[in-house]
Design a protein around this motif. Sequence first.
Motif, short mmCIF file in Angstrom:
data_model
loop_
_atom_site.label_atom_id
_atom_site.label_comp_id
_atom_site.label_asym_id
_atom_site.label_seq_id
_atom_site.Cartn_x
_atom_site.Cartn_y
_atom_site.Cartn_z
N SER A 49 -33.61 110.61 1.15
CA SER A 49 -34.39 110.04 2.26
C SER A 49 -33.57 109.90 3.55
O SER A 49 -34.14 109.94 4.65
CB SER A 49 -34.97 108.69 1.87
OG SER A 49 -33.94 107.77 1.55
N GLU A 50 -32.25 109.78 3.46
CA GLU A 50 -31.45 109.64 4.68
C GLU A 50 -31.41 110.93 5.51
O GLU A 50 -31.03 110.90 6.67
CB GLU A 50 -30.04 109.14 4.37
CG GLU A 50 -29.06 110.21 3.94
CD GLU A 50 -27.69 109.68 3.62
OE1 GLU A 50 -26.74 110.07 4.31
OE2 GLU A 50 -27.57 108.89 2.66
N PHE A 51 -31.81 112.03 4.90
CA PHE A 51 -31.80 113.31 5.60
C PHE A 51 -33.17 113.69 6.15
O PHE A 51 -33.34 114.76 6.72
CB PHE A 51 -31.26 114.41 4.67
CG PHE A 51 -29.86 114.12 4.19
CD1 PHE A 51 -28.78 114.36 5.01
CD2 PHE A 51 -29.64 113.55 2.95
CE1 PHE A 51 -27.49 114.07 4.59
CE2 PHE A 51 -28.36 113.26 2.52
CZ PHE A 51 -27.28 113.51 3.34
N ARG A 52 -34.15 112.82 5.98
CA ARG A 52 -35.50 113.06 6.47
C ARG A 52 -35.43 113.31 7.97
O ARG A 52 -34.72 112.62 8.70
CB ARG A 52 -36.36 111.83 6.17
CG ARG A 52 -37.83 112.01 6.33
CD ARG A 52 -38.40 112.98 5.37
NE ARG A 52 -39.08 112.33 4.25
CZ ARG A 52 -39.93 112.96 3.50
NH1 ARG A 52 -40.22 114.21 3.75
NH2 ARG A 52 -40.50 112.36 2.50
N GLY A 53 -36.13 114.33 8.43
CA GLY A 53 -36.12 114.67 9.85
C GLY A 53 -35.03 115.67 10.20
O GLY A 53 -34.92 116.08 11.36
N LYS A 54 -34.22 116.07 9.22
CA LYS A 54 -33.13 117.04 9.44
C LYS A 54 -33.23 118.12 8.36
O LYS A 54 -33.80 117.91 7.31
CB LYS A 54 -31.77 116.34 9.31
CG LYS A 54 -31.60 115.15 10.20
CD LYS A 54 -30.38 114.34 9.78
CE LYS A 54 -30.40 113.02 10.54
NZ LYS A 54 -29.66 111.99 9.85
N TRP A 55 -32.64 119.23 8.65
CA TRP A 55 -32.49 120.26 7.63
C TRP A 55 -31.30 119.87 6.77
O TRP A 55 -30.28 119.41 7.28
CB TRP A 55 -32.24 121.63 8.27
CG TRP A 55 -33.46 122.20 8.92
CD1 TRP A 55 -33.85 122.02 10.21
CD2 TRP A 55 -34.44 123.02 8.31
NE1 TRP A 55 -35.04 122.67 10.44
CE2 TRP A 55 -35.41 123.30 9.29
CE3 TRP A 55 -34.60 123.55 7.03
CZ2 TRP A 55 -36.51 124.09 9.02
CZ3 TRP A 55 -35.70 124.33 6.77
CH2 TRP A 55 -36.65 124.60 7.76
N LEU A 56 -31.42 120.06 5.47
CA LEU A 56 -30.33 119.74 4.54
C LEU A 56 -29.99 120.97 3.72
O LEU A 56 -30.87 121.59 3.12
CB LEU A 56 -30.75 118.59 3.61
CG LEU A 56 -29.76 118.24 2.50
CD1 LEU A 56 -28.42 117.76 3.07
CD2 LEU A 56 -30.36 117.19 1.57
N VAL A 57 -28.71 121.30 3.71
CA VAL A 57 -28.19 122.35 2.84
C VAL A 57 -27.51 121.62 1.68
O VAL A 57 -26.44 121.05 1.85
CB VAL A 57 -27.19 123.26 3.58
CG1 VAL A 57 -26.65 124.32 2.64
CG2 VAL A 57 -27.84 123.89 4.80
N LEU A 58 -28.17 121.59 0.54
CA LEU A 58 -27.67 120.91 -0.64
C LEU A 58 -27.16 121.97 -1.59
O LEU A 58 -27.94 122.73 -2.16
CB LEU A 58 -28.80 120.09 -1.30
CG LEU A 58 -28.41 119.20 -2.46
CD1 LEU A 58 -27.55 118.02 -1.97
CD2 LEU A 58 -29.66 118.68 -3.15
N TYR A 59 -25.83 122.05 -1.71
CA TYR A 59 -25.29 123.09 -2.56
C TYR A 59 -24.57 122.49 -3.76
O TYR A 59 -23.81 121.55 -3.66
CB TYR A 59 -24.41 124.07 -1.78
CG TYR A 59 -22.98 123.66 -1.51
CD1 TYR A 59 -21.96 124.12 -2.34
CD2 TYR A 59 -22.64 122.87 -0.42
CE1 TYR A 59 -20.63 123.78 -2.09
CE2 TYR A 59 -21.33 122.53 -0.17
CZ TYR A 59 -20.32 122.98 -1.02
OH TYR A 59 -19.02 122.64 -0.77
N PHE A 60 -24.91 123.04 -4.93
CA PHE A 60 -24.29 122.64 -6.19
C PHE A 60 -23.17 123.62 -6.47
O PHE A 60 -23.34 124.83 -6.28
CB PHE A 60 -25.32 122.66 -7.32
CG PHE A 60 -26.35 121.57 -7.19
CD1 PHE A 60 -26.19 120.37 -7.86
CD2 PHE A 60 -27.47 121.75 -6.38
CE1 PHE A 60 -27.13 119.35 -7.73
CE2 PHE A 60 -28.42 120.75 -6.25
CZ PHE A 60 -28.24 119.55 -6.92
#
Length: 180
Positions: A49-60
């Motif tokens: 939720s802290e990334f709401r409004g932004k693009w997030l690149v979540l890499y594992f």
Amino acid sequence: MKSRTMFTLLMAATLFFANHAAHAAGPQVGGAAPDFSLPDQNGQMHKLSEFRGKWLVLYFYVKDDTPGCTEQACKFRDDIHQLGELGAQVVGVSVDNTASHADFAKKYSLPFPLLADSKGETAARYDSLRGDGSMAKRNTFMIDPQGRIAKIYLSASTSRNSAEVIEDLKKLKSGQRPNS
């Protein structure tokens, strides 16, 4: 009576297997990104939720300080300004602990959070946990500002993942569809 019981059992089994198959498939493009709440290398908690409004690149990634994972992390580090200009934040996730992440981030001057998914629960929700649970798979998820999966990179290339994300993010922001 017997046929109604059989029908009920058959329907229950069908629903169970359909639900299991959908869950086993993991997140899908256009679907909501699974939530997470994990500590980073400094012990600070991060939630989706802290990334709401932004693009997030979540890499594992598989493991801290291994050749492929170091290459991938350093490519994201080197491209961090360009990703930021596109409105994206980068977050890495592995099953390593916060101390290991802290050493890795410091050694390579990584300017983004590395989340410690020690129990592998978040990796599992993203269908990015190896079968024995000891390591994450190398998958990357681009999450849009509304919290939906915009693009999935399975078995991401350590050398090209960051560049692919940048190229696809430019397309998405201009209204184009990235290549599958």
